[in-house]
Design an enzyme around this catalytic site. Structure first.
Site, PDB file in Angstrom:
ATOM      1  N   ARG A  45      18.164   0.383   0.906  1.00 39.42           N
ATOM      2  CA  ARG A  45      18.977   1.555   0.562  1.00 39.42           C
ATOM      3  C   ARG A  45      19.039   2.564   1.703  1.00 39.42           C
ATOM      4  NH1 ARG A  45      16.588   2.377  -5.334  1.00 39.42           N
ATOM      5  NH2 ARG A  45      14.764   2.195  -4.000  1.00 39.42           N
ATOM      6  N   GLY A 135       1.738 -13.978  -6.808  1.00 40.38           N
ATOM      7  CA  GLY A 135       1.699 -13.571  -5.394  1.00 40.38           C
ATOM      8  C   GLY A 135       1.219 -14.634  -4.435  1.00 40.38           C
ATOM      9  N   LYS A 206       6.278 -14.064 -15.794  1.00 46.35           N
ATOM     10  CA  LYS A 206       5.634 -15.122 -15.001  1.00 46.35           C
ATOM     11  C   LYS A 206       5.305 -16.328 -15.875  1.00 46.35           C
ATOM     12  CE  LYS A 206       3.701 -11.529 -12.067  1.00 46.35           C
ATOM     13  NZ  LYS A 206       2.554 -10.636 -11.919  1.00 46.35           N
TER      14      LYS A 206
HETATM   15  N1  LIG Z   1       4.974  -5.692  -4.763  1.00 48.63           N
HETATM   16  C1  LIG Z   1       4.389  -6.843  -5.035  1.00 48.63           C
HETATM   17  O1  LIG Z   1       3.195  -7.010  -4.808  1.00 48.63           O
HETATM   18  C2  LIG Z   1       5.185  -7.979  -5.613  1.00 48.63           C
HETATM   19  C3  LIG Z   1       4.510  -9.186  -5.921  1.00 48.63           C
HETATM   20  C4  LIG Z   1       5.258 -10.262  -6.404  1.00 48.63           C
HETATM   21  C5  LIG Z   1       6.597 -10.134  -6.595  1.00 48.63           C
HETATM   22  N2  LIG Z   1       7.218  -8.937  -6.322  1.00 48.63           N
HETATM   23  C6  LIG Z   1       8.659  -8.853  -6.531  1.00 48.63           C
HETATM   24  O2  LIG Z   1       9.280  -8.663  -5.262  1.00 48.63           O
HETATM   25  C7  LIG Z   1      10.442  -7.884  -5.421  1.00 48.63           C
HETATM   26  C8  LIG Z   1      10.370  -6.661  -4.518  1.00 48.63           C
HETATM   27  O3  LIG Z   1       9.232  -5.900  -4.883  1.00 48.63           O
HETATM   28  P1  LIG Z   1       8.648  -4.715  -3.976  1.00 48.63           P
HETATM   29  O4  LIG Z   1       7.332  -4.367  -4.555  1.00 48.63           O
HETATM   30  O5  LIG Z   1       8.743  -5.075  -2.537  1.00 48.63           O
HETATM   31  O6  LIG Z   1       9.685  -3.568  -4.323  1.00 48.63           O
HETATM   32  P2  LIG Z   1       9.913  -2.174  -3.543  1.00 48.63           P
HETATM   33  O7  LIG Z   1       8.739  -1.859  -2.671  1.00 48.63           O
HETATM   34  O8  LIG Z   1      10.336  -1.185  -4.566  1.00 48.63           O
HETATM   35  O9  LIG Z   1      11.135  -2.508  -2.581  1.00 48.63           O
HETATM   36  C9  LIG Z   1      12.421  -2.700  -3.064  1.00 48.63           C
HETATM   37  C10 LIG Z   1      13.355  -2.702  -1.876  1.00 48.63           C
HETATM   38  O10 LIG Z   1      14.680  -2.942  -2.354  1.00 48.63           O
HETATM   39  C11 LIG Z   1      15.551  -2.044  -1.682  1.00 48.63           C
HETATM   40  N3  LIG Z   1      16.735  -1.819  -2.518  1.00 48.63           N
HETATM   41  C12 LIG Z   1      16.826  -1.231  -3.729  1.00 48.63           C
HETATM   42  N4  LIG Z   1      18.094  -1.238  -4.154  1.00 48.63           N
HETATM   43  C13 LIG Z   1      18.811  -1.840  -3.185  1.00 48.63           C
HETATM   44  C14 LIG Z   1      20.181  -2.142  -3.016  1.00 48.63           C
HETATM   45  N5  LIG Z   1      21.076  -1.828  -3.946  1.00 48.63           N
HETATM   46  N6  LIG Z   1      20.557  -2.775  -1.884  1.00 48.63           N
HETATM   47  C15 LIG Z   1      19.679  -3.109  -0.923  1.00 48.63           C
HETATM   48  N7  LIG Z   1      18.364  -2.849  -1.039  1.00 48.63           N
HETATM   49  C16 LIG Z   1      17.947  -2.231  -2.137  1.00 48.63           C
HETATM   50  C17 LIG Z   1      14.767  -0.775  -1.479  1.00 48.63           C
HETATM   51  O11 LIG Z   1      15.339  -0.006  -0.426  1.00 48.63           O
HETATM   52  P3  LIG Z   1      14.666   1.358   0.139  1.00 48.63           P
HETATM   53  O12 LIG Z   1      13.361   0.941   0.738  1.00 48.63           O
HETATM   54  O13 LIG Z   1      15.616   1.854   1.133  1.00 48.63           O
HETATM   55  O14 LIG Z   1      14.501   2.250  -1.065  1.00 48.63           O
HETATM   56  C18 LIG Z   1      13.391  -1.370  -1.102  1.00 48.63           C
HETATM   57  O15 LIG Z   1      13.332  -1.624   0.270  1.00 48.63           O
HETATM   58  C19 LIG Z   1      10.547  -7.577  -6.922  1.00 48.63           C
HETATM   59  O16 LIG Z   1      11.353  -8.542  -7.548  1.00 48.63           O
HETATM   60  C20 LIG Z   1       9.116  -7.708  -7.384  1.00 48.63           C
HETATM   61  O17 LIG Z   1       9.015  -8.037  -8.751  1.00 48.63           O
HETATM   62  C21 LIG Z   1       6.546  -7.876  -5.839  1.00 48.63           C
END
Ligand SMILES: NC(=O)c1ccc[n+]([C@@H]2O[C@H](COP(=O)([O-])OP(=O)(O)OC[C@H]3O[C@@H](n4cnc5c(N)ncnc54)[C@H](OP(=O)(O)O)[C@@H]3O)[C@@H](O)[C@H]2O)c1
Length: 429
Positions: A45, A135, A206
Site C-alpha cells: 500500500r 509457518g 488451517k
Molecule cells: N505473519 C505471520 O507470521 C504469518 C504466518 C503465516 C501466514 N501468514 C499469512 O501471510 C499473509 C500476510 O501476512 P503478514 O503478517 O505479512 O501481513 P502484514 O504484515 O499485515 O502485511 C500485509 C501486506 O499487504 C500489503 N497490502 C495490504 N493491502 C494491499 C493492497 N490492496 N495491495 C497491495 N498490498 C497490500 C500491506 O501494505 P503496507 O505494508 O504498505 O501497509 C502489507 O505490506 C496473510 O495471508 C497471513 O495470514 C502470516
C-alpha cells in the site's frame, strides 16, 4: 541459467521476510532450485514505508493486480491476506494469466480453495501454500508428499501460536485469560483485534486445509466446529494439571465411519503426549498414517523467518518445475466432504461446576448424569466452605457429546449450581 522471476504482493511481516531470505541465501537457493530466484516486482500500500529491505531495481506496482500481467514476472507471490479483496483478485488474475501462484493465505484457501485449485488445475499451474499452515513447519509437504501412500486416520495440531502462548503463560504464571491476553498484545504475540486467533477461526482455516490433504476431500471450512479459548480459566488449567493434563487449543480432523469430523476446541491433553509438551508460540502437528504410524512435526508457526522459509520452499519447487496437484490428487479424485456433527463425537469429558456447598448436591448432579447414561471416572473437590460456592470437578468415562450436552443443560438449571458449567473434551490417553 534463466532466473525464476517472482512478483511479490504484500511487503509486511511475511513479504519483507521473503525478500530478505531470497537475498541472504541467494546462492544456496539457486543451487537447490537449479536456477536463481529473483524478485523483479513488488506491490504494497505505502511505497514510502521503510521496510528494512533493499528494493532498488525492483519494479513497484501501485496496483497489486498488475503483477499478474507484468511480463517480467513468472510467478506471483500473494502475501496480502484476507478472503476477498485484492488477495483473491490477484490470485485469480495470476492463474488466468497463466502464472503459478505462491500464497501464505490460509483464510483464502480455506474458504475459496476448491475454486482456486480447480482454476489452477485447469490451467496446468502449480499453486504453493506451504506457508499457509504452521509457518516454518513443512507440514503440507509431509502430508501431501511424504505420507502420500497412507490412509490417514487422524490429524491433530496446535495450529495457533497466540493461543498456545496464552495457555502456556496462564499455566506457568497461574493467571487468568484477560490479563495474559493484554500482556500478549503488548508483547506483539497477539493482534490488537485478537478475535481470529483466540476464537479459533485461524486454527480452523488451517485445519480445513490439512483435512483436505489428509482425507482427499474438498475444502469445507463451514463444517468445522469452532470454539476458542476465552472461557478457559486459571482454575481449570490448575485442575487439569492435577489430573495429569495440559489444556491446549487443538485442531482435530478424524476419519470416522460416518465421515470426517473436523473441530477446533480446547482439549485436555495427557501430559505424557507429545502435543502436551508443545509450549509457548510453537505449533505442532501429529499425523497418523496406516503404514507410516504416527508422524509428529513441531516448529515455529509464524513470524517473518519461519513463514518466509515456507514461501521460498514453494518457489524452489516451482523453479524446479515441480507440479504436484494442489490437494495431492486431481480435483476429480477428491471426495465431497462428509462432515460429522460434534454431537456425534465420543470421548471423555472434564466438567467443572461451581456449586453451593450443601448436602445432596453431588447426588443431584450424578443422578442427572446417570439418567443420560454417563458414568464417572473420577471426581475432585478441595476444601469445604459451607453455604459458599465451591468447585467440583467430574471426569466422565467415554460418552456421546449429545448426552453430555443434554445433561449439562439440566445440571446448569439446578439451584445449587452458581455459574455456567465448564466443559472440556479430553484427548485419549
Ligand atoms: N505473519 C505471520 O507470521 C504469518 C504466518 C503465516 C501466514 N501468514 C499469512 O501471510 C499473509 C500476510 O501476512 P503478514 O503478517 O505479512 O501481513 P502484514 O504484515 O499485515 O502485511 C500485509 C501486506 O499487504 C500489503 N497490502 C495490504 N493491502 C494491499 C493492497 N490492496 N495491495 C497491495 N498490498 C497490500 C500491506 O501494505 P503496507 O505494508 O504498505 O501497509 C502489507 O505490506 C496473510 O495471508 C497471513 O495470514 C502470516
Amino acid at each position: 541459467m534463466t532466473p525464476l522471476k517472482a512478483g511479490i504482493a504484500g511487503l509486511g511481516t511475511v513479504g519483507a521476510g521473503t525478500v530478505r531470505l531470497l537475498a541472504e541465501n541467494a546462492a544456496l537457493i539457486a543451487a537447490r532450485a537449479g536456477r536463481p530466484i529473483s524478485v523483479t516486482a513488488v506491490s504494497a500500500r505505502d511505497k514510502s514505508r521503510d521496510r528494512g529491505i533493499a528494493l532498488a531495481g525492483i519494479t513497484w506496482h501501485e496496483d497489486a493486480l498488475s503483477l499478474a500481467t507484468d511480463p517480467n514476472v513468472d510467478v506471483v507471490v500473494e502475501l496480502i491476506g484476507g478472503t476477498s479483496g485484492p488477495a483473491k483478485a490477484l490470485v485469480e488474475a495470476a492463474i488466468a494469466a497463466g502464472r503459478p501462484v505462491v500464497t501464505a493465505n490460509k483464510a483464502l484457501l480455506a474458504v475459496h480453495g476448491a475454486a482456486i485449485a480447480a482454476a489452477a488445475e485447469t490451467a496446468g499451474l502449480p499453486l504453493g501454500f506451504e506457508a499457509a499452515v504452521a509457518g516454518g513447519i513443512p507440514v503440507i509437504k509431509v502430508l501431501r508428499e511424504g505420507l502420500a501412500a497412507n490412509r490417514v486416520s487422524r490429524v491433530a495440531g496446535i495450529l495457533n501460536g497466540t493461543c498456545n502462548y496464552i495457555l502456556t503463560t496462564m499455566r506457568e504464571e497461574g493467571r487468568d485469560f484477560p490479563e495474559v491476553l493484554a500482556d500478549a498484545q503488548a508483547l506483539g504475540y497477539a493482534e490488537a483485534d485478537p478475535a481470529f486467533d483466540i476464537d479459533g477461526v485461524d486454527a480452523a482455516h488451517k485445519l480445513t486445509i490439512l483435512a483436505a490433504l489428509a482425507f482427499g476431500q474438498n475444502v469445507d471450512f463451514s463444517s468445522v466446529h469452532i470454539e476458542g479459548i476465552r472461557h478457559i480459566s486459571a482454575l481449570d488449567i490448575s485442575f487439569a494439571e492435577e489430573l495429569g493434563y495440559r489444556i491446549k487449543l487443538l485442531g482435530i480432523a478424524q476419519q470416522t465411519p460416518a465421515g470426517v469430523s473436523m473441530r477446533v476446541h480446547p482439549a485436555m491433553v495427557p501430559v505424557s503426549k507429545l502435543l502436551a509438551a508443545v509450549e509457548g508460540v510453537f505449533n505442532a502437528v501429529l499425523m497418523e498414517g496406516d503404514f507410516s504410524g504416527p508422524v509428529f512435526c513441531q516448529g515455529r508457526g509464524a513470524g517473518a523467518g519461519p513463514t518466509a522459509s515456507a514461501v521460498v520452499a514453494d518457489l524452489i519447487d516451482i523453479a524446479r518445475g515441480s507440479k504436484i496437484p494442489v490437494w495431492g490428487a486431481a480435483q476429480s479424485a477428491l471426495a465431497p466432504s462428509r462432515p460429522v456433527a460434534i454431537a456425534a463425537l465420543t470421548g471423555a469429558y472434564y466438567l467443572r461446576l461451581m456449586v453451593t456447598d450443601q448436602p445432596g448436591v453431588l447426588a443431584d448432579v450424578t443422578a442427572i448424569l446417570r439418567e443420560h447414561g454417563i458414568s464417572l471416572e473420577s471426581m475432585l473437590q478441595h476444601g469445604r466452605k459451607p453455604g459458599e460456592a465451591v468447585p467440583i470437578v467430574l471426569v466422565t468415562h467415554d460418552t456421546v457429546e449429545a448426552a453430555i450436552s443434554a445433561a449439562i443443560a439440566r445440571i446448569a438449571k439446578l439451584d445449587c449450581v452458581q455459574e455456567p458449567p465448564a466443559l472440556i473434551r479430553i484427548e485419549p490417553k
